[in-house]
Design a protein around this motif. Sequence first.
Motif, PDB file in Angstrom:
ATOM      1  N   ALA A  18       4.431   8.259   4.177  1.00  0.00           N
ATOM      2  CA  ALA A  18       4.339   9.004   2.921  1.00  0.00           C
ATOM      3  C   ALA A  18       3.080   9.549   2.672  1.00  0.00           C
ATOM      4  CB  ALA A  18       4.401   7.840   1.815  1.00  0.00           C
ATOM      5  N   PHE A  19       2.662  10.717   2.145  1.00  0.00           N
ATOM      6  CA  PHE A  19       1.649  11.537   1.803  1.00  0.00           C
ATOM      7  C   PHE A  19       1.449  11.610   0.459  1.00  0.00           C
ATOM      8  CE2 PHE A  19       2.663  12.006   6.309  1.00  0.00           C
ATOM      9  CZ  PHE A  19       1.275  11.908   6.850  1.00  0.00           C
ATOM     10  N   VAL A  20       0.625  10.992  -0.242  1.00  0.00           N
ATOM     11  CA  VAL A  20       0.552  10.974  -1.768  1.00  0.00           C
ATOM     12  C   VAL A  20      -0.978  11.535  -2.299  1.00  0.00           C
ATOM     13  CG1 VAL A  20       2.504   9.522  -2.267  1.00  0.00           C
ATOM     14  CG2 VAL A  20       0.150   8.638  -2.122  1.00  0.00           C
ATOM     15  N   THR A  21      -1.284  12.121  -3.283  1.00  0.00           N
ATOM     16  CA  THR A  21      -2.586  12.651  -3.386  1.00  0.00           C
ATOM     17  C   THR A  21      -3.211  11.800  -4.534  1.00  0.00           C
ATOM     18  OG1 THR A  21      -1.261  14.042  -5.355  1.00  0.00           O
ATOM     19  CG2 THR A  21      -1.588  15.109  -3.264  1.00  0.00           C
ATOM     20  N   ASP A  22      -2.828  10.725  -4.991  1.00  0.00           N
ATOM     21  CA  ASP A  22      -3.439   9.716  -6.037  1.00  0.00           C
ATOM     22  C   ASP A  22      -3.122   8.538  -5.887  1.00  0.00           C
ATOM     23  OD1 ASP A  22      -1.167   8.888  -8.315  1.00  0.00           O
ATOM     24  OD2 ASP A  22      -0.551  10.596  -7.284  1.00  0.00           O
ATOM     25  N   ASP A  23      -3.951   7.527  -6.375  1.00  0.00           N
ATOM     26  CA  ASP A  23      -4.217   6.053  -6.050  1.00  0.00           C
ATOM     27  C   ASP A  23      -2.789   5.498  -6.587  1.00  0.00           C
ATOM     28  OD1 ASP A  23      -6.416   6.254  -4.519  1.00  0.00           O
ATOM     29  OD2 ASP A  23      -7.716   5.842  -6.136  1.00  0.00           O
ATOM     30  N   VAL A  24      -2.567   5.976  -7.923  1.00  0.00           N
ATOM     31  CA  VAL A  24      -1.499   5.285  -8.749  1.00  0.00           C
ATOM     32  C   VAL A  24      -0.201   5.600  -7.888  1.00  0.00           C
ATOM     33  CG1 VAL A  24      -0.328   5.761 -10.864  1.00  0.00           C
ATOM     34  CG2 VAL A  24      -2.486   5.961 -10.885  1.00  0.00           C
ATOM     35  N   SER A  25       0.236   6.511  -7.295  1.00  0.00           N
ATOM     36  CA  SER A  25       1.422   7.075  -6.676  1.00  0.00           C
ATOM     37  C   SER A  25       1.384   5.925  -5.366  1.00  0.00           C
ATOM     38  CB  SER A  25       1.593   8.099  -6.100  1.00  0.00           C
ATOM     39  OG  SER A  25       1.894   9.079  -7.125  1.00  0.00           O
ATOM     40  N   SER A  26       0.180   5.899  -4.624  1.00  0.00           N
ATOM     41  CA  SER A  26      -0.053   5.110  -3.722  1.00  0.00           C
ATOM     42  C   SER A  26       0.135   3.460  -3.884  1.00  0.00           C
ATOM     43  CB  SER A  26      -1.505   5.316  -2.950  1.00  0.00           C
ATOM     44  OG  SER A  26      -1.506   4.710  -2.033  1.00  0.00           O
ATOM     45  N   GLU A  27      -0.384   3.161  -4.867  1.00  0.00           N
ATOM     46  CA  GLU A  27      -0.059   1.516  -5.114  1.00  0.00           C
ATOM     47  C   GLU A  27       1.135   1.207  -5.475  1.00  0.00           C
ATOM     48  OE1 GLU A  27      -2.565  -0.733  -4.665  1.00  0.00           O
ATOM     49  OE2 GLU A  27      -3.460   1.313  -3.710  1.00  0.00           O
ATOM     50  N   LEU A  28       1.822   2.250  -6.299  1.00  0.00           N
ATOM     51  CA  LEU A  28       3.218   2.011  -6.261  1.00  0.00           C
ATOM     52  C   LEU A  28       4.294   2.211  -5.291  1.00  0.00           C
ATOM     53  CD1 LEU A  28       5.331   1.691  -8.880  1.00  0.00           C
ATOM     54  CD2 LEU A  28       5.559   4.294  -8.706  1.00  0.00           C
ATOM     55  N   LEU A  29       3.837   2.907  -4.503  1.00  0.00           N
ATOM     56  CA  LEU A  29       4.952   3.015  -3.228  1.00  0.00           C
ATOM     57  C   LEU A  29       4.771   1.722  -2.181  1.00  0.00           C
ATOM     58  CD1 LEU A  29       4.437   6.559  -2.082  1.00  0.00           C
ATOM     59  CD2 LEU A  29       6.567   5.224  -2.495  1.00  0.00           C
ATOM     60  N   LYS A  30       3.385   1.260  -2.016  1.00  0.00           N
ATOM     61  CA  LYS A  30       3.382   0.287  -1.057  1.00  0.00           C
ATOM     62  C   LYS A  30       3.979  -1.052  -1.182  1.00  0.00           C
ATOM     63  CE  LYS A  30      -1.371   1.553   0.337  1.00  0.00           C
ATOM     64  NZ  LYS A  30      -2.788   1.242   0.319  1.00  0.00           N
ATOM     65  N   PRO A  31       4.006  -1.640  -2.468  1.00  0.00           N
ATOM     66  CA  PRO A  31       4.848  -2.681  -2.411  1.00  0.00           C
ATOM     67  C   PRO A  31       6.406  -2.633  -2.241  1.00  0.00           C
ATOM     68  CG  PRO A  31       4.122  -2.167  -4.432  1.00  0.00           C
ATOM     69  CD  PRO A  31       3.467  -1.455  -3.596  1.00  0.00           C
ATOM     70  N   LEU A  32       7.001  -1.187  -2.739  1.00  0.00           N
ATOM     71  CA  LEU A  32       8.438  -0.914  -2.683  1.00  0.00           C
ATOM     72  C   LEU A  32       8.480  -0.592  -0.954  1.00  0.00           C
ATOM     73  CD1 LEU A  32       8.645   1.557  -5.369  1.00  0.00           C
ATOM     74  CD2 LEU A  32       9.340  -0.727  -5.517  1.00  0.00           C
ATOM     75  N   VAL A  33       7.480   0.022  -0.122  1.00  0.00           N
ATOM     76  CA  VAL A  33       7.811   0.098   1.196  1.00  0.00           C
ATOM     77  C   VAL A  33       7.975  -1.159   1.828  1.00  0.00           C
ATOM     78  CG1 VAL A  33       6.449   0.800   3.185  1.00  0.00           C
ATOM     79  CG2 VAL A  33       6.866   2.344   1.158  1.00  0.00           C
ATOM     80  N   PHE A  34       7.086  -2.055   1.415  1.00  0.00           N
ATOM     81  CA  PHE A  34       6.922  -3.382   2.158  1.00  0.00           C
ATOM     82  C   PHE A  34       8.658  -4.289   1.739  1.00  0.00           C
ATOM     83  CE2 PHE A  34       5.946  -8.136   1.666  1.00  0.00           C
ATOM     84  CZ  PHE A  34       5.703  -8.084   3.116  1.00  0.00           C
ATOM     85  N   GLU A  35       8.956  -4.070   0.494  1.00  0.00           N
ATOM     86  CA  GLU A  35      10.388  -4.708   0.201  1.00  0.00           C
ATOM     87  C   GLU A  35      11.443  -4.108   1.328  1.00  0.00           C
ATOM     88  OE1 GLU A  35      11.696  -3.567  -3.423  1.00  0.00           O
ATOM     89  OE2 GLU A  35       9.976  -4.616  -4.727  1.00  0.00           O
ATOM     90  N   LEU A  36      11.351  -3.022   1.906  1.00  0.00           N
ATOM     91  CA  LEU A  36      12.212  -2.609   2.849  1.00  0.00           C
ATOM     92  C   LEU A  36      11.661  -2.925   4.198  1.00  0.00           C
ATOM     93  CD1 LEU A  36      12.646   1.019   1.198  1.00  0.00           C
ATOM     94  CD2 LEU A  36      14.299  -0.887   1.353  1.00  0.00           C
ATOM     95  N   ALA A  39       5.910  -0.681   7.137  1.00  0.00           N
ATOM     96  CA  ALA A  39       4.452  -1.247   6.861  1.00  0.00           C
ATOM     97  C   ALA A  39       3.771  -0.433   5.565  1.00  0.00           C
ATOM     98  CB  ALA A  39       3.647  -0.892   8.148  1.00  0.00           C
ATOM     99  N   PRO A  40       2.980  -1.271   4.828  1.00  0.00           N
ATOM    100  CA  PRO A  40       2.481  -0.406   3.664  1.00  0.00           C
ATOM    101  C   PRO A  40       1.413   0.497   4.224  1.00  0.00           C
ATOM    102  CG  PRO A  40       2.445  -2.806   3.496  1.00  0.00           C
ATOM    103  CD  PRO A  40       3.039  -2.626   4.693  1.00  0.00           C
ATOM    104  N   GLU A  41       0.729   0.460   5.564  1.00  0.00           N
ATOM    105  CA  GLU A  41      -0.008   1.546   5.976  1.00  0.00           C
ATOM    106  C   GLU A  41       0.514   2.950   6.180  1.00  0.00           C
ATOM    107  OE1 GLU A  41       0.478  -1.645   7.249  1.00  0.00           O
ATOM    108  OE2 GLU A  41      -1.270  -2.798   6.511  1.00  0.00           O
ATOM    109  N   SER A  42       1.943   2.828   6.104  1.00  0.00           N
ATOM    110  CA  SER A  42       2.638   4.022   6.210  1.00  0.00           C
ATOM    111  C   SER A  42       2.448   5.077   5.198  1.00  0.00           C
ATOM    112  CB  SER A  42       4.058   3.973   6.604  1.00  0.00           C
ATOM    113  OG  SER A  42       4.712   3.521   5.600  1.00  0.00           O
ATOM    114  N   VAL A  43       1.980   4.332   3.944  1.00  0.00           N
ATOM    115  CA  VAL A  43       1.569   5.216   2.744  1.00  0.00           C
ATOM    116  C   VAL A  43       0.072   5.842   2.934  1.00  0.00           C
ATOM    117  CG1 VAL A  43       1.356   5.203   0.155  1.00  0.00           C
ATOM    118  CG2 VAL A  43       2.796   3.769   1.567  1.00  0.00           C
TER     119      VAL A  43
END
Length: 422
Positions: A18-36, A39-43
């Motif tokens: 994932a490539f996102v422009t703001d911290d809010v989107s990044s922090e929202l994506l990381k736990p969802l990615v981890f659920e699946l 790696a959260p580092e993929s954000v």
Amino acid sequence: MNAPFNAKQQQTRNPFAAFVTDDVSSELLKPLVFELGWAPESVNKGGLRAAIQSLSVSASPTILFVDLSESTDPLGDVNALAEVCEPGTIVISAGTANDVRLYRELLNSGIQDYLLKPFTADQIRDALAQAQMMLMGPRHGVQAEDSIHIMTAVVGARGGVGASTVASSIAWLMGESGGHTTALLDLDVHFGTGALSLDLEPGRGLTDAIDNPARIDGLFLERALVKANEKLSVLSAEAPINHPIITDGGAYFQLQEEMKGAFECTIVDVPRTMMVQHPHLFHEVQSVVLVVDLTLAATRDTIRILAWLKNNAPQAGVLVVANRVHPSLTEISRKDFENSIEREIDFVLPYDHKQAVNAAKLGKPIAEAGKSSKLGQGLAQIADKLLSLASDDPDRDARKSKGSLIDELAAIFAPKPKTAKK
């Protein structure tokens, strides 16, 4: 992007980036990615241009999430992304532009989905689930490229010419005679007769879709549609008259997109006023059935609508159908009508009050209730002409030299690349 699934190829690639422009989107994506299990580092921080730069020197992930918020030319940047993306990559995008035309163009360019920011965790989960289903589902491979979907819009040149009657009969015939799974989408939200003509209760599916476009997906469509028979399903409404519909038309477009994936044929009954309000409804249709009567007012409006279709739906072939034609009670002659619109009428349906009344009493379309009548046979001929687009016709090449309407429409179904490259 979004090319046929190749299982061997997927094993050598990262599952997600994932490539996102703001911290809010990044922090929202990381736990969802981890659920699946990813790696959260993929954000990563950075938008679409950062994605292009990264993928130009590394392998593309299986699922790619890109933020278009900082892009001044989203379509141009998406085309640039296609140059560095490997086949099979599922791309989900997000942005701040609430524009139906942009949404349509992004989907046509190969993007799997577009989420409006700020998005929610549930929206992200749904988008990622759809992407995974697309990777696992065989319908998105070579088999899907061979399939044909016919989307036909039925429009009345004037109110009361019987466009809805024609639409319901064509939809029934495509399922009954053609054997194709068919959806009838009646966009007259307050006064539509699509369900009524088939003796069905319309339900709340269409109004729910308009009020909550984000809910529209395959599961929603399955619950909202009302089945008329094994082959025909209807999405109609009887919204309260004191409930005005306020929409940018995005829900209508999303419904069209979902129906393309779920059915072989879609008949869209479009009130003519919606042509002015939502011209994008005609961007995906392959054919338009324009229902007219032989009156001076219909002559004027047919000329205007044909000109509008030429500019707004140049890809669509048009059938002009004169309905309820009485041999001695027409306001103007067929010849004068054709001279005025500068083209021939394709089909003439006779005035048959008896068949219309009988069909209404039985709660059946005229094509079913009056199969053997001249009116029923005329409707069957219209459906046959539309259905022939999807048939494997050995004489199609021979007809190409004649420049028939069917051949003009058939050219639309040639497989096209998902992403245009400059």
